[in-house]
Design a protein around this motif. Sequence first.
Motif, PDB file in Angstrom:
ATOM      1  N   THR A 128      16.921  54.709  11.328  1.00  0.00           N
ATOM      2  CA  THR A 128      18.129  54.873  10.540  1.00  0.00           C
ATOM      3  C   THR A 128      18.022  56.174   9.770  1.00  0.00           C
ATOM      4  OG1 THR A 128      18.414  52.479  10.319  1.00  0.00           O
ATOM      5  CG2 THR A 128      19.566  53.866   8.741  1.00  0.00           C
ATOM      6  N   LEU A 131      21.163  51.326   4.671  1.00  0.00           N
ATOM      7  CA  LEU A 131      21.663  50.994   5.995  1.00  0.00           C
ATOM      8  C   LEU A 131      20.780  49.987   6.721  1.00  0.00           C
ATOM      9  CD1 LEU A 131      22.675  54.571   7.184  1.00  0.00           C
ATOM     10  CD2 LEU A 131      24.105  52.829   6.121  1.00  0.00           C
ATOM     11  N   ALA A 136      27.120  55.576  10.458  1.00  0.00           N
ATOM     12  CA  ALA A 136      27.109  54.690   9.293  1.00  0.00           C
ATOM     13  C   ALA A 136      28.506  54.407   8.765  1.00  0.00           C
ATOM     14  CB  ALA A 136      26.252  55.287   8.179  1.00  0.00           C
ATOM     15  N   PRO A 148      24.533  60.326   8.095  1.00  0.00           N
ATOM     16  CA  PRO A 148      23.869  59.024   8.229  1.00  0.00           C
ATOM     17  C   PRO A 148      24.294  58.304   9.512  1.00  0.00           C
ATOM     18  CG  PRO A 148      24.949  59.267   6.076  1.00  0.00           C
ATOM     19  CD  PRO A 148      25.472  60.347   6.961  1.00  0.00           C
ATOM     20  N   ARG A 167      19.493  58.172   7.096  1.00  0.00           N
ATOM     21  CA  ARG A 167      20.440  57.943   6.006  1.00  0.00           C
ATOM     22  C   ARG A 167      20.913  59.228   5.354  1.00  0.00           C
ATOM     23  NH1 ARG A 167      17.932  58.107   1.047  1.00  0.00           N
ATOM     24  NH2 ARG A 167      15.671  58.331   1.144  1.00  0.00           N
TER      25      ARG A 167
END
Length: 208
Positions: free
Chosen positions: A140, A7, A170, A197, A142
């Motif tokens: 981020t 990401l 995401a 995510p 994930r």
Amino acid sequence: MLPIGALKPRADRVAALLSALDTSGDAHLIRISQHDRYEYGADRAQHRVWSRQILRADQHGPDRWVTVFYEDEPGAGIPRPHGLRNCRLGRTVTDSDAGVLAAELLFDRPLRQGESVIMEFELRHRHRQVPGPGGSCGRTLRMPTREYVLEAAFHPTALPALCEEFTEPADGGPSAIRQISLDSTGCCHALALNLGPARFGIRWTWEA
């Protein structure tokens, strides 16, 4: 579970860096709690980032946490992590053109199944970046993370005019934005529970 760096910007360059490191244990580290504190000075530049991770192994053997760091602004330089508690810097690989560094933070010993570790590290920039009209910080996530605490701490002579918490899923779903306040110490914080995510962070605009 998404791969490390999936990401992030320049994901292809990140994947090339990670191929030189041992990421085999990453899928077996459950994210229990993560806490990041970003500190900004009177010059509005980022001075320090402190991070704490609580991870738990779901099988025997994980002995490191692998992560990626970026150059925030051109000329700022890529920050390097320094282990503070229960971890030390292992191998690092850098893509200077892309402004990316991938690093191993090694635990004191391999974890046993069900065992957890509390690790702390910090980031310091070699060069202070010139701040713009606003800024942001965050992480981020994930994979699902049970608890993520994010703080942005500002110098009392350089407080932002407006702070917001934001969540960017995401999967491309709608972003969520919420205004947050500074406390008496000039710090604001955001809390995410069982998120990922997603990109989760704080952004702000400075006083004129």
